[in-house]
Motif scaffolding. Structure first.
Motif, PDB file in Angstrom:
ATOM      1  N   ASP A  67       0.830  -1.198   0.000  1.00  0.00           N
ATOM      2  CA  ASP A  67       0.000   0.000   0.000  1.00  0.00           C
ATOM      3  C   ASP A  67       0.869   1.254   0.000  1.00  0.00           C
ATOM      4  O   ASP A  67       0.550   2.247  -0.672  1.00  0.00           O
ATOM      5  CB  ASP A  67      -0.920   0.003   1.217  1.00  0.00           C
ATOM      6  CG  ASP A  67      -1.830   1.223   1.253  1.00  0.00           C
ATOM      7  OD1 ASP A  67      -2.630   1.381   0.316  1.00  0.00           O
ATOM      8  OD2 ASP A  67      -1.710   2.026   2.187  1.00  0.00           O
ATOM      9  N   ARG A  68       1.971   1.240   0.735  1.00  0.00           N
ATOM     10  CA  ARG A  68       2.883   2.383   0.735  1.00  0.00           C
ATOM     11  C   ARG A  68       3.535   2.566  -0.634  1.00  0.00           C
ATOM     12  O   ARG A  68       3.806   3.686  -1.060  1.00  0.00           O
ATOM     13  CB  ARG A  68       3.974   2.193   1.786  1.00  0.00           C
ATOM     14  CG  ARG A  68       3.486   2.309   3.220  1.00  0.00           C
ATOM     15  CD  ARG A  68       4.643   2.289   4.183  1.00  0.00           C
ATOM     16  NE  ARG A  68       4.194   2.485   5.552  1.00  0.00           N
ATOM     17  CZ  ARG A  68       4.991   2.760   6.571  1.00  0.00           C
ATOM     18  NH1 ARG A  68       6.286   2.876   6.368  1.00  0.00           N
ATOM     19  NH2 ARG A  68       4.517   2.932   7.786  1.00  0.00           N
ATOM     20  N   LEU A  69       3.777   1.462  -1.301  1.00  0.00           N
ATOM     21  CA  LEU A  69       4.449   1.491  -2.597  1.00  0.00           C
ATOM     22  C   LEU A  69       3.519   1.931  -3.722  1.00  0.00           C
ATOM     23  O   LEU A  69       3.958   2.545  -4.710  1.00  0.00           O
ATOM     24  CB  LEU A  69       5.005   0.083  -2.886  1.00  0.00           C
ATOM     25  CG  LEU A  69       5.603  -0.203  -4.260  1.00  0.00           C
ATOM     26  CD1 LEU A  69       6.745   0.756  -4.572  1.00  0.00           C
ATOM     27  CD2 LEU A  69       6.101  -1.652  -4.318  1.00  0.00           C
TER      28      LEU A  69
ATOM     29  N   ARG B 202      -5.972   5.044   6.763  1.00  0.00           N
ATOM     30  CA  ARG B 202      -4.823   4.535   6.017  1.00  0.00           C
ATOM     31  C   ARG B 202      -3.921   3.802   7.004  1.00  0.00           C
ATOM     32  O   ARG B 202      -2.979   4.368   7.550  1.00  0.00           O
ATOM     33  CB  ARG B 202      -4.061   5.651   5.302  1.00  0.00           C
ATOM     34  CG  ARG B 202      -3.053   5.061   4.312  1.00  0.00           C
ATOM     35  CD  ARG B 202      -2.425   6.096   3.409  1.00  0.00           C
ATOM     36  NE  ARG B 202      -1.489   5.441   2.503  1.00  0.00           N
ATOM     37  CZ  ARG B 202      -0.690   6.092   1.667  1.00  0.00           C
ATOM     38  NH1 ARG B 202      -0.702   7.406   1.607  1.00  0.00           N
ATOM     39  NH2 ARG B 202       0.135   5.429   0.883  1.00  0.00           N
ATOM     40  N   PRO B 203      -4.199   2.535   7.233  1.00  0.00           N
ATOM     41  CA  PRO B 203      -3.523   1.803   8.312  1.00  0.00           C
ATOM     42  C   PRO B 203      -2.027   1.622   8.119  1.00  0.00           C
ATOM     43  O   PRO B 203      -1.322   1.335   9.080  1.00  0.00           O
ATOM     44  CB  PRO B 203      -4.244   0.450   8.328  1.00  0.00           C
ATOM     45  CG  PRO B 203      -4.873   0.325   6.984  1.00  0.00           C
ATOM     46  CD  PRO B 203      -5.223   1.717   6.562  1.00  0.00           C
TER      47      PRO B 203
ATOM     48  N   ALA C 123      -0.922   6.085  11.940  1.00  0.00           N
ATOM     49  CA  ALA C 123      -2.132   5.288  12.177  1.00  0.00           C
ATOM     50  C   ALA C 123      -2.107   4.728  13.602  1.00  0.00           C
ATOM     51  O   ALA C 123      -1.046   4.463  14.170  1.00  0.00           O
ATOM     52  CB  ALA C 123      -2.234   4.150  11.173  1.00  0.00           C
ATOM     53  N   LEU C 124      -3.277   4.539  14.167  1.00  0.00           N
ATOM     54  CA  LEU C 124      -3.409   4.072  15.541  1.00  0.00           C
ATOM     55  C   LEU C 124      -2.913   2.640  15.693  1.00  0.00           C
ATOM     56  O   LEU C 124      -3.260   1.767  14.909  1.00  0.00           O
ATOM     57  CB  LEU C 124      -4.880   4.164  15.959  1.00  0.00           C
ATOM     58  CG  LEU C 124      -5.238   3.660  17.356  1.00  0.00           C
ATOM     59  CD1 LEU C 124      -4.547   4.498  18.419  1.00  0.00           C
ATOM     60  CD2 LEU C 124      -6.748   3.690  17.541  1.00  0.00           C
ATOM     61  N   ASP C 125      -2.107   2.414  16.748  1.00  0.00           N
ATOM     62  CA  ASP C 125      -1.612   1.064  17.055  1.00  0.00           C
ATOM     63  C   ASP C 125      -2.283   0.481  18.299  1.00  0.00           C
ATOM     64  O   ASP C 125      -2.639  -0.696  18.319  1.00  0.00           O
ATOM     65  CB  ASP C 125      -0.090   1.088  17.279  1.00  0.00           C
ATOM     66  CG  ASP C 125       0.670   1.515  16.053  1.00  0.00           C
ATOM     67  OD1 ASP C 125       0.532   0.849  15.011  1.00  0.00           O
ATOM     68  OD2 ASP C 125       1.404   2.530  16.116  1.00  0.00           O
ATOM     69  N   THR C 126      -2.443   1.305  19.332  1.00  0.00           N
ATOM     70  CA  THR C 126      -2.952   0.813  20.618  1.00  0.00           C
ATOM     71  C   THR C 126      -4.056   1.717  21.148  1.00  0.00           C
ATOM     72  O   THR C 126      -3.888   2.939  21.199  1.00  0.00           O
ATOM     73  CB  THR C 126      -1.819   0.741  21.666  1.00  0.00           C
ATOM     74  OG1 THR C 126      -0.816  -0.179  21.215  1.00  0.00           O
ATOM     75  CG2 THR C 126      -2.358   0.267  23.009  1.00  0.00           C
TER      76      THR C 126
ATOM     77  N   TRP D 293       1.799  -1.657  13.954  1.00  0.00           N
ATOM     78  CA  TRP D 293       1.095  -2.656  13.159  1.00  0.00           C
ATOM     79  C   TRP D 293       1.137  -2.362  11.668  1.00  0.00           C
ATOM     80  O   TRP D 293       1.319  -3.273  10.858  1.00  0.00           O
ATOM     81  CB  TRP D 293      -0.365  -2.767  13.618  1.00  0.00           C
ATOM     82  CG  TRP D 293      -0.520  -3.260  15.019  1.00  0.00           C
ATOM     83  CD1 TRP D 293      -0.970  -2.565  16.107  1.00  0.00           C
ATOM     84  CD2 TRP D 293      -0.206  -4.580  15.508  1.00  0.00           C
ATOM     85  NE1 TRP D 293      -0.957  -3.344  17.229  1.00  0.00           N
ATOM     86  CE2 TRP D 293      -0.497  -4.597  16.894  1.00  0.00           C
ATOM     87  CE3 TRP D 293       0.296  -5.743  14.917  1.00  0.00           C
ATOM     88  CZ2 TRP D 293      -0.310  -5.721  17.687  1.00  0.00           C
ATOM     89  CZ3 TRP D 293       0.468  -6.867  15.716  1.00  0.00           C
ATOM     90  CH2 TRP D 293       0.177  -6.847  17.069  1.00  0.00           C
ATOM     91  N   LEU D 294       0.911  -1.119  11.264  1.00  0.00           N
ATOM     92  CA  LEU D 294       0.895  -0.754   9.835  1.00  0.00           C
ATOM     93  C   LEU D 294      -0.094  -1.626   9.055  1.00  0.00           C
ATOM     94  O   LEU D 294       0.114  -1.925   7.874  1.00  0.00           O
ATOM     95  CB  LEU D 294       2.298  -0.873   9.227  1.00  0.00           C
ATOM     96  CG  LEU D 294       3.405  -0.061   9.916  1.00  0.00           C
ATOM     97  CD1 LEU D 294       4.753  -0.371   9.279  1.00  0.00           C
ATOM     98  CD2 LEU D 294       3.104   1.424   9.863  1.00  0.00           C
TER      99      LEU D 294
END
Length: 418
Positions: free
Chosen positions: A67-69, A252-253, A258-261, A314-315
């Motif tokens: 997704d980043r790419l 956009r995980p 982006a939220l992890d916890t 997490w991404l």
């Protein structure tokens, strides 16, 4: 290879001398050409990006990295717009930070100047190529870029666009150079090219940052990594909090903000987690510690947390969840688990909001807002070079001013020191 890298460094250093005297109009002209050419060459750039995506899938690259790419017409148009936004921003170079007249009659000022040559090492993010080039160009810095092998074809096309635009604007093509060879040894050599490079900015995972920090003889900006948290306290509006949590996690995980916890006050945990599970049933896998697991119940998308889970960026569509007794426990958890990037509190208590702001030592801290706002464009900085999570010399999204240093300028009438 060492000689080739030295040649790149020399060319970049030479380019800075010309960039230092380039007018704002000339730099903006080059940026306008870059933006236009990105759109004009869209098909060619996307074709190159498709090759990178195909090779990434074949090599087993995760969906988060893919997704980043990925570039598509919408993302490329957004990147071009970011370049145009940089054009609109004030040029900091030459501006005076402060000035005064000394008792001896000397006029003394601090004036913003470029850093010089910026080396950027990054992974599966072709947009970084344009972000770095545009911000460095606006601030009169030359840049040496080293993307990952997974972005090779995309970056080759992007750099062609950039260098062509520079030449059309009568600026040196060496203002933006790209290290084409994927040999990792070149990264180690770049980190020691202190005769020519003034700053290193790594953009990637914790491993890349650690390697640069430990091996570089050049100042390194550390950032882009950190576990992002949201704490929902007992006074929060639960429906509105769920909206923010959903946005921070799934908009956009794969992004570093982006939220992890998710940390939830025990008094409202049952109500909030039921609402959250209903809203995000098919969107997120919950990784929950025992108290949260008991409230979320057994389901395919709920699993017990294991050691290291709350230290994981997490991404992806995975969310750590923990129930805490109060704000103090939430802050203690965040300190223990690398809260340094973007963290937020959901609360209707001014006292809790101020305590959170003062206690959480992150680059960006929010009250009743998504962590996804930590972004140069969202902050009105234009594009960003990186998000710094250290304290010197910049912190948070690095825009134009963060790519400058300053010099003292003294003016007098043939003054001598007594």
């Amino acid at each position: 290879m060492r000689l080739e890298l030295i040649s790149i460094g020399k060319a970049a250093k030479q380019a800075t001398f010309q960039l230092a005297n380039a007018s704002t109009a000339q730099k903006n002209h080059a940026l306008a050409i870059i933006a236009d050419e990105l759109e004009a060459n869209c098909a060619r750039i996307l074709e190159a990006n498709a090759k990178d995506i195909e090779l990434g899938r074949e090599s087993g690259m995760s969906e988060a990295l893919l997704d980043r790419l990925l570039l598509d017409e919408t993302r490329l148009a957004s990147i071009a717009d970011d370049v145009r936004n940089v054009i609109k921003l004030d040029d900091p170079i030459g501006s005076e930070i402060e000035s005064k007249v000394l008792e001896n009659g000397m006029s003394l000022a601090r004036r913003r100047v470029p850093l010089g040559v910026v080396g950027v090492i990054y992974e599966a993010r072709p947009n970084v190529t344009i972000d770095i080039a545009s911000l460095c160009l606006k601030t009169g810095n030359a840049s040496i870029l080293r993307g990952g092998k997974e972005t090779f074809f995309s970056n080759m096309e992007l750099v062609k666009v950039i260098q062509s635009a520079l030449e059309r604007a009568d600026l040196p093509a060496a203002s933006v150079q790209y290290i084409e060879k994927p040999d990792r040894e070149l990264v180690s050599q770049l980190l020691k090219l202190d005769d020519y490079v003034d700053m290193i900015i790594p953009r990637g995972g914790a491993g890349l940052h650690k390697m640069c920090k430990e091996n570089s003889t050049i100042p390194v900006i550390i950032g882009g990594f950190g576990i992002s948290h949201i704490f929902v306290d007992e006074s929060a509006d639960l429906e509105k909090s769920v909206n923010v949590i959903e946005n921070a996690k799934v908009q956009r995980p794969s992004a570093c903000n982006a939220l992890d916890t998710l940390l939830v006050h025990q008094d409202i945990a049952a109500d909030l987690l039921i609402k959250l599970k209903t809203r995000m049933q098919n969107k997120v896998t919950f990784v929950a510690e025992p108290a949260a697991k008991a409230l979320l119940g057994d389901a395919e998308n709920v699993r017990d947390s294991a050691e290291g889970d709350f230290d994981t960026e997490w991404l992806s569509h995975t969310l750590g969840v923990k129930v805490v007794s109060d704000i103090a426990q939430a802050i203690d958890h965040m300190r223990e688990h690398n809260a340094s990037h973007s963290d937020a509190i959901m609360t209707n208590s001014l006292e809790s909001a101020e305590r959170f702001i003062n206690s959480v030592d992150s680059a960006a801290v929010y009250v009743n807002a998504s962590t996804r706002f930590t972004d140069g464009a969202q902050f009105g900085l234009g594009a960003e070079v990186a998000v710094s999570t250290q304290k010197l010399h910049a912190r948070g999204p690095m825009g134009l001013e963060e790519l400058t240093s300053y010099k003292w300028v003294g003016k007098a009438n043939y003054l001598v020191r007594a």
